[in-house]
Write a protein that holds these residues in place. Structure first.
Motif, mmCIF file in Angstrom:
data_model
loop_
_atom_site.group_PDB
_atom_site.id
_atom_site.type_symbol
_atom_site.label_atom_id
_atom_site.label_comp_id
_atom_site.label_asym_id
_atom_site.label_seq_id
_atom_site.Cartn_x
_atom_site.Cartn_y
_atom_site.Cartn_z
ATOM 1 N N TYR A 65 0.736 -1.222 0.169
ATOM 2 C CA TYR A 65 0.213 -0.356 -0.146
ATOM 3 C C TYR A 65 0.856 0.979 0.187
ATOM 4 C CZ TYR A 65 -5.440 -1.567 0.585
ATOM 5 O OH TYR A 65 -6.090 -2.096 0.081
ATOM 6 N N LYS A 66 0.382 2.412 -0.834
ATOM 7 C CA LYS A 66 1.356 3.128 -0.634
ATOM 8 C C LYS A 66 0.826 3.837 0.735
ATOM 9 C CE LYS A 66 1.600 4.723 -5.409
ATOM 10 N NZ LYS A 66 0.543 6.012 -6.505
ATOM 11 N N GLN A 67 1.973 4.251 1.125
ATOM 12 C CA GLN A 67 1.596 4.479 3.040
ATOM 13 C C GLN A 67 1.090 6.061 2.896
ATOM 14 O OE1 GLN A 67 4.282 6.748 4.911
ATOM 15 N NE2 GLN A 67 3.358 6.500 6.664
ATOM 16 N N SER A 68 1.230 7.320 1.662
ATOM 17 C CA SER A 68 0.646 8.660 1.584
ATOM 18 C C SER A 68 -0.717 8.192 0.927
ATOM 19 C CB SER A 68 0.911 9.008 -0.232
ATOM 20 O OG SER A 68 1.167 8.429 -0.926
ATOM 21 N N THR A 69 -1.632 7.229 0.689
ATOM 22 C CA THR A 69 -3.037 6.976 0.391
ATOM 23 C C THR A 69 -3.545 7.001 2.264
ATOM 24 O OG1 THR A 69 -2.518 6.139 -1.525
ATOM 25 C CG2 THR A 69 -4.605 5.227 -0.056
ATOM 26 N N VAL A 70 -2.826 6.003 2.990
ATOM 27 C CA VAL A 70 -2.786 5.703 4.147
ATOM 28 C C VAL A 70 -3.076 7.281 4.541
ATOM 29 C CG1 VAL A 70 -2.640 4.334 6.063
ATOM 30 C CG2 VAL A 70 -2.329 3.285 4.245
ATOM 31 N N ALA A 71 -1.820 7.616 4.385
ATOM 32 C CA ALA A 71 -1.779 8.814 5.562
ATOM 33 C C ALA A 71 -3.289 9.827 5.467
ATOM 34 C CB ALA A 71 -0.317 9.539 5.344
ATOM 35 N N THR A 72 -3.009 9.722 3.545
ATOM 36 C CA THR A 72 -4.180 10.852 3.623
ATOM 37 C C THR A 72 -5.787 10.643 4.332
ATOM 38 O OG1 THR A 72 -3.704 11.562 1.415
ATOM 39 C CG2 THR A 72 -5.504 11.235 1.599
ATOM 40 N N TRP A 73 -5.882 8.760 4.469
ATOM 41 C CA TRP A 73 -7.582 8.935 5.165
ATOM 42 C C TRP A 73 -7.246 9.256 5.994
ATOM 43 C CZ3 TRP A 73 -6.655 2.942 4.287
ATOM 44 C CH2 TRP A 73 -7.057 2.556 2.446
ATOM 45 N N SER A 74 -5.859 9.560 6.998
ATOM 46 C CA SER A 74 -6.472 9.861 8.026
ATOM 47 C C SER A 74 -6.293 11.474 8.217
ATOM 48 C CB SER A 74 -4.455 9.477 9.100
ATOM 49 O OG SER A 74 -4.394 10.437 10.001
ATOM 50 N N TYR A 75 -5.162 11.922 7.374
ATOM 51 C CA TYR A 75 -5.651 13.451 7.312
ATOM 52 C C TYR A 75 -6.802 13.921 7.110
ATOM 53 C CZ TYR A 75 -4.805 18.037 5.898
ATOM 54 O OH TYR A 75 -4.866 19.618 5.159
ATOM 55 N N ARG A 76 -7.670 13.503 6.189
ATOM 56 C CA ARG A 76 -8.759 13.764 5.522
ATOM 57 C C ARG A 76 -10.094 13.233 6.391
ATOM 58 N NH1 ARG A 76 -8.271 13.845 -0.691
ATOM 59 N NH2 ARG A 76 -6.703 15.802 -0.870
ATOM 60 N N SER A 77 -10.108 12.333 7.880
ATOM 61 C CA SER A 77 -10.681 11.375 8.280
ATOM 62 C C SER A 77 -11.747 10.450 8.388
ATOM 63 C CB SER A 77 -11.168 12.745 9.545
ATOM 64 O OG SER A 77 -10.446 13.449 10.523
#
Length: 95
Positions: free
Chosen positions: A33-45
């Motif tokens: 998985y791209k870490q940026s994808t998972v981080a975006t889910w977190s950032y955007r709640s």
């Protein structure tokens, strides 16, 4: 009173760190998985109910838990997360 040791208390991050004992980066690398994808889910709640099924499957594989148990745990973590950022938000969602 417990101390929140998570920089990003988003449900998937907490699950990966607490239940799997690895960093989000390690998990992403392990499951391609791209870490940026998972981080975006977190950032955007992003709501747990909107997470991709294959991501939940990867969490299930890594934890050894059935997917429904992983999903239920994520929902509990999501409720705690929402309370931590805005106590009124949980009440609004319940109504």
């Amino acid at each position: 009173m417990s101390v929140n040791t998570f920089v990003y208390p988003y449900p998937t991050n907490v699950f990966i760190i607490r239940q799997l004992g690895m960093s989000v980066e390690e998990f992403c690398e392990l499951h391609d998985y791209k870490q940026s994808t998972v981080a975006t889910w977190s950032y955007r709640s992003r709501a747990v109910g909107l997470l991709p099924c294959d991501f939940l499957y990867c969490l299930s594989l890594s934890s050894g838990w059935p997917m429904d148990k992983v999903y239920k745990e994520l929902l509990v973590l999501e409720e705690q997360y929402l309370r931590s950022i805005d106590p009124k938000k949980v009440k609004e969602q319940v109504q």
